[in-house]
Design a protein around this motif. Structure first.
Motif, PDB file in Angstrom:
ATOM      1  N   PRO A 133       0.822  -1.225   0.000  1.00 41.94           N
ATOM      2  CA  PRO A 133       0.000   0.000   0.000  1.00 41.94           C
ATOM      3  C   PRO A 133       0.854   1.273   0.000  1.00 41.94           C
ATOM      4  O   PRO A 133       0.563   2.221  -0.748  1.00 41.94           O
ATOM      5  CB  PRO A 133      -0.824  -0.120   1.291  1.00 41.94           C
ATOM      6  N   ARG A 134       1.895   1.314   0.807  1.00 41.48           N
ATOM      7  CA  ARG A 134       2.740   2.510   0.863  1.00 41.48           C
ATOM      8  C   ARG A 134       3.472   2.718  -0.451  1.00 41.48           C
ATOM      9  O   ARG A 134       3.597   3.853  -0.932  1.00 41.48           O
ATOM     10  CB  ARG A 134       3.748   2.374   2.010  1.00 41.48           C
ATOM     11  N   SER A 135       3.951   1.641  -1.071  1.00 39.13           N
ATOM     12  CA  SER A 135       4.659   1.756  -2.342  1.00 39.13           C
ATOM     13  C   SER A 135       3.740   2.272  -3.443  1.00 39.13           C
ATOM     14  O   SER A 135       4.132   3.123  -4.248  1.00 39.13           O
ATOM     15  CB  SER A 135       5.242   0.394  -2.749  1.00 39.13           C
ATOM     16  N   LEU A 136       2.511   1.768  -3.473  1.00 34.59           N
ATOM     17  CA  LEU A 136       1.554   2.226  -4.482  1.00 34.59           C
ATOM     18  C   LEU A 136       1.217   3.699  -4.283  1.00 34.59           C
ATOM     19  O   LEU A 136       1.069   4.450  -5.257  1.00 34.59           O
ATOM     20  CB  LEU A 136       0.289   1.369  -4.434  1.00 34.59           C
ATOM     21  N   TRP A 137       1.101   4.126  -3.029  1.00 32.75           N
ATOM     22  CA  TRP A 137       0.816   5.533  -2.763  1.00 32.75           C
ATOM     23  C   TRP A 137       1.951   6.429  -3.252  1.00 32.75           C
ATOM     24  O   TRP A 137       1.709   7.486  -3.829  1.00 32.75           O
ATOM     25  CB  TRP A 137       0.576   5.751  -1.277  1.00 32.75           C
ATOM     26  N   ARG A 138       3.193   6.002  -3.075  1.00 32.04           N
ATOM     27  CA  ARG A 138       4.329   6.774  -3.581  1.00 32.04           C
ATOM     28  C   ARG A 138       4.287   6.868  -5.104  1.00 32.04           C
ATOM     29  O   ARG A 138       4.552   7.926  -5.681  1.00 32.04           O
ATOM     30  CB  ARG A 138       5.650   6.128  -3.147  1.00 32.04           C
ATOM     31  N   GLU A 139       3.957   5.773  -5.756  1.00 31.49           N
ATOM     32  CA  GLU A 139       3.883   5.792  -7.212  1.00 31.49           C
ATOM     33  C   GLU A 139       2.769   6.724  -7.700  1.00 31.49           C
ATOM     34  O   GLU A 139       2.948   7.445  -8.685  1.00 31.49           O
ATOM     35  CB  GLU A 139       3.645   4.375  -7.755  1.00 31.49           C
ATOM     36  N   LEU A 140       1.651   6.731  -7.006  1.00 29.49           N
ATOM     37  CA  LEU A 140       0.552   7.616  -7.396  1.00 29.49           C
ATOM     38  C   LEU A 140       0.939   9.082  -7.233  1.00 29.49           C
ATOM     39  O   LEU A 140       0.530   9.935  -8.036  1.00 29.49           O
ATOM     40  CB  LEU A 140      -0.696   7.289  -6.567  1.00 29.49           C
ATOM     41  N   LYS A 142       3.932  10.270  -7.699  1.00 28.97           N
ATOM     42  CA  LYS A 142       4.797  10.577  -8.844  1.00 28.97           C
ATOM     43  C   LYS A 142       3.977  10.737 -10.123  1.00 28.97           C
ATOM     44  O   LYS A 142       4.264  11.613 -10.949  1.00 28.97           O
ATOM     45  CB  LYS A 142       5.864   9.482  -8.999  1.00 28.97           C
ATOM     46  N   ILE A 143       2.961   9.897 -10.281  1.00 30.22           N
ATOM     47  CA  ILE A 143       2.098  10.018 -11.457  1.00 30.22           C
ATOM     48  C   ILE A 143       1.359  11.350 -11.433  1.00 30.22           C
ATOM     49  O   ILE A 143       1.234  12.031 -12.464  1.00 30.22           O
ATOM     50  CB  ILE A 143       1.111   8.840 -11.518  1.00 30.22           C
ATOM     51  N   ALA A 144       0.867  11.748 -10.259  1.00 26.98           N
ATOM     52  CA  ALA A 144       0.153  13.025 -10.137  1.00 26.98           C
ATOM     53  C   ALA A 144       1.074  14.201 -10.438  1.00 26.98           C
ATOM     54  O   ALA A 144       0.633  15.229 -10.969  1.00 26.98           O
ATOM     55  CB  ALA A 144      -0.433  13.162  -8.730  1.00 26.98           C
ATOM     56  N   TYR A 145       2.343  14.075 -10.111  1.00 31.15           N
ATOM     57  CA  TYR A 145       3.321  15.125 -10.426  1.00 31.15           C
ATOM     58  C   TYR A 145       3.602  15.152 -11.927  1.00 31.15           C
ATOM     59  O   TYR A 145       3.750  16.229 -12.529  1.00 31.15           O
ATOM     60  CB  TYR A 145       4.607  14.850  -9.653  1.00 31.15           C
ATOM     61  N   TYR A 146       3.659  13.988 -12.535  1.00 32.53           N
ATOM     62  CA  TYR A 146       4.065  13.868 -13.937  1.00 32.53           C
ATOM     63  C   TYR A 146       2.973  14.283 -14.919  1.00 32.53           C
ATOM     64  O   TYR A 146       3.231  15.025 -15.877  1.00 32.53           O
ATOM     65  CB  TYR A 146       4.481  12.425 -14.215  1.00 32.53           C
ATOM     66  N   LEU A 147       1.752  13.808 -14.712  1.00 34.74           N
ATOM     67  CA  LEU A 147       0.718  13.910 -15.736  1.00 34.74           C
ATOM     68  C   LEU A 147       0.386  15.339 -16.161  1.00 34.74           C
ATOM     69  O   LEU A 147       0.331  15.617 -17.366  1.00 34.74           O
ATOM     70  CB  LEU A 147      -0.543  13.175 -15.282  1.00 34.74           C
ATOM     71  N   PRO A 148       0.125  16.287 -15.255  1.00 30.41           N
ATOM     72  CA  PRO A 148      -0.219  17.636 -15.742  1.00 30.41           C
ATOM     73  C   PRO A 148       0.916  18.304 -16.498  1.00 30.41           C
ATOM     74  O   PRO A 148       0.682  19.022 -17.480  1.00 30.41           O
ATOM     75  CB  PRO A 148      -0.560  18.401 -14.451  1.00 30.41           C
ATOM     76  N   ARG A 149       2.151  18.065 -16.081  1.00 28.92           N
ATOM     77  CA  ARG A 149       3.307  18.639 -16.781  1.00 28.92           C
ATOM     78  C   ARG A 149       3.492  17.988 -18.140  1.00 28.92           C
ATOM     79  O   ARG A 149       3.810  18.646 -19.132  1.00 28.92           O
ATOM     80  CB  ARG A 149       4.561  18.503 -15.919  1.00 28.92           C
ATOM     81  N   ALA A 150       3.295  16.667 -18.184  1.00 30.04           N
ATOM     82  CA  ALA A 150       3.407  15.952 -19.458  1.00 30.04           C
ATOM     83  C   ALA A 150       2.324  16.408 -20.429  1.00 30.04           C
ATOM     84  O   ALA A 150       2.576  16.566 -21.630  1.00 30.04           O
ATOM     85  CB  ALA A 150       3.297  14.445 -19.224  1.00 30.04           C
ATOM     86  N   LEU A 151       1.119  16.636 -19.920  1.00 27.08           N
ATOM     87  CA  LEU A 151       0.028  17.088 -20.776  1.00 27.08           C
ATOM     88  C   LEU A 151       0.341  18.452 -21.384  1.00 27.08           C
ATOM     89  O   LEU A 151       0.118  18.686 -22.578  1.00 27.08           O
ATOM     90  CB  LEU A 151      -1.281  17.153 -19.977  1.00 27.08           C
ATOM     91  N   GLY A 152       0.874  19.364 -20.556  1.00 24.84           N
ATOM     92  CA  GLY A 152       1.237  20.679 -21.063  1.00 24.84           C
ATOM     93  C   GLY A 152       2.292  20.603 -22.144  1.00 24.84           C
ATOM     94  O   GLY A 152       2.186  21.268 -23.188  1.00 24.84           O
ATOM     95  N   LEU A 153       3.304  19.775 -21.941  1.00 26.66           N
ATOM     96  CA  LEU A 153       4.357  19.629 -22.949  1.00 26.66           C
ATOM     97  C   LEU A 153       3.838  18.931 -24.198  1.00 26.66           C
ATOM     98  O   LEU A 153       4.267  19.234 -25.321  1.00 26.66           O
ATOM     99  CB  LEU A 153       5.534  18.856 -22.361  1.00 26.66           C
ATOM    100  N   LEU A 154       2.920  17.990 -24.017  1.00 23.50           N
ATOM    101  CA  LEU A 154       2.341  17.297 -25.174  1.00 23.50           C
ATOM    102  C   LEU A 154       1.564  18.266 -26.048  1.00 23.50           C
ATOM    103  O   LEU A 154       1.654  18.217 -27.282  1.00 23.50           O
ATOM    104  CB  LEU A 154       1.440  16.158 -24.712  1.00 23.50           C
ATOM    105  N   ILE A 155       0.813  19.155 -25.426  1.00 21.36           N
ATOM    106  CA  ILE A 155       0.057  20.156 -26.186  1.00 21.36           C
ATOM    107  C   ILE A 155       1.009  21.066 -26.958  1.00 21.36           C
ATOM    108  O   ILE A 155       0.797  21.357 -28.143  1.00 21.36           O
ATOM    109  CB  ILE A 155      -0.845  20.975 -25.247  1.00 21.36           C
ATOM    110  N   LEU A 156       2.080  21.506 -26.302  1.00 20.31           N
ATOM    111  CA  LEU A 156       3.083  22.313 -26.993  1.00 20.31           C
ATOM    112  C   LEU A 156       3.700  21.544 -28.159  1.00 20.31           C
ATOM    113  O   LEU A 156       3.968  22.099 -29.221  1.00 20.31           O
ATOM    114  CB  LEU A 156       4.190  22.743 -26.027  1.00 20.31           C
ATOM    115  N   GLY A 157       3.917  20.251 -27.942  1.00 22.27           N
ATOM    116  CA  GLY A 157       4.567  19.432 -28.958  1.00 22.27           C
ATOM    117  C   GLY A 157       3.731  19.199 -30.191  1.00 22.27           C
ATOM    118  O   GLY A 157       4.263  18.826 -31.237  1.00 22.27           O
TER     119      GLY A 157
END
Length: 249
Positions: A133-140, A142-157
């Protein structure tokens, strides 16, 4: 001000590949690799169709300007590079989500191998199950940190001409994200929260980017990306052991 050593950071992934061959660490490498092989096989067929659709959609957005149409081969390359970067980290992200409990334990055993000091209680498989459970929470996180930034860069791309800059930004961001992704495992073993880890790595940003760059590149190479994840965990642990003491937090 950028601190750390970019060229020293480049060497940690190679050290990680050496560490995964150590007898005491091999078992915790084999299981995640088998998981990755299964995952990659399932994704490969689906992503082939998705890639073609995304490229066709992006090219359809180009205005009917003669000089842009003449450069359509360049835009294919740029769009392809951006999508490959997205899919590469997407594969790694899902693989990490599934294998997170194993990678945390691998980082623990790797640090013990490097320092000769025990890290936490030696609970073996019971400890892995308990930490799910703790490991999955850490991964989530990181995903929450990654996704909005990735979406912004994808739109620019997907914007013609602007994507020339977006490809460079993607490489820098993915390098940073790979460092965050894998140094998080030894950091978690020391009860360092994800927000604190971001500050710590920011103080060694050049080392982090130097480590993350070859990991990001290797993640885009089929077959190699099956093995780069455990090697990156061990390389990140070596970075943690060698450099975390010189950062202020």
């Amino acid at each position: 001000m950028l601190n750390g050593n970019f060229f020293r950071g480049l060497g940690y992934l190679g050290e990680g590949f050496g560490l995964i061959l150590q007898p005491g660490l091999r078992l915790f490498v084999i299981i995640p690799v088998l998981i990755n092989i299964l995952l990659f096989s399932l994704l490969f067929f689906y992503l082939g169709e998705l890639f073609s659709g995304l490229i066709a959609t992006a090219m359809g957005w180009l205005p009917d300007w003669a000089w842009l149409q003449a450069l359509d081969w360049l835009f294919w390359l740029l769009y392809g590079a951006i999508i490959v970067l997205v899919l590469a980290y997407g594969f790694v992200m899902v693989a990490n989500l599934i294998g997170a409990p194993f990678y945390g334990y691998l980082a623990e055993r790797c640090e013990q191998h490097l320092t000769g000091q025990p890290i936490g209680d030696d609970e073996d498989w019971a400890g892995i199950v308990k930490d799910i459970p703790r490991s999955l929470w850490r991964e989530l996180q990181k995903i929450a940190y990654y996704l909005p930034r990735a979406l912004g860069l994808l739109i620019l791309g997907l914007i013609p001409v602007v994507n020339l800059v977006a490809v460079v930004l993607w490489f820098v961001f993915n390098s940073w994200m790979m460092a965050l992704q894998y140094v998080d495992y030894p950091a978690d073993n020391h009860k360092i929260s994800f927000p604190v880890l971001k500050k710590m790595l920011a103080e060694r940003r050049l080392s982090a980017l130097g480590f993350g760059l070859p990991v990001a590149l290797a993640a885009m190479v089929p077959i190699l990306n099956l093995f780069v994840v455990p090697a990156a965990v061990c390389g990140a642990t070596a970075l943690w052991v060698r450099e975390q003491g010189s950062a202020r937090y």
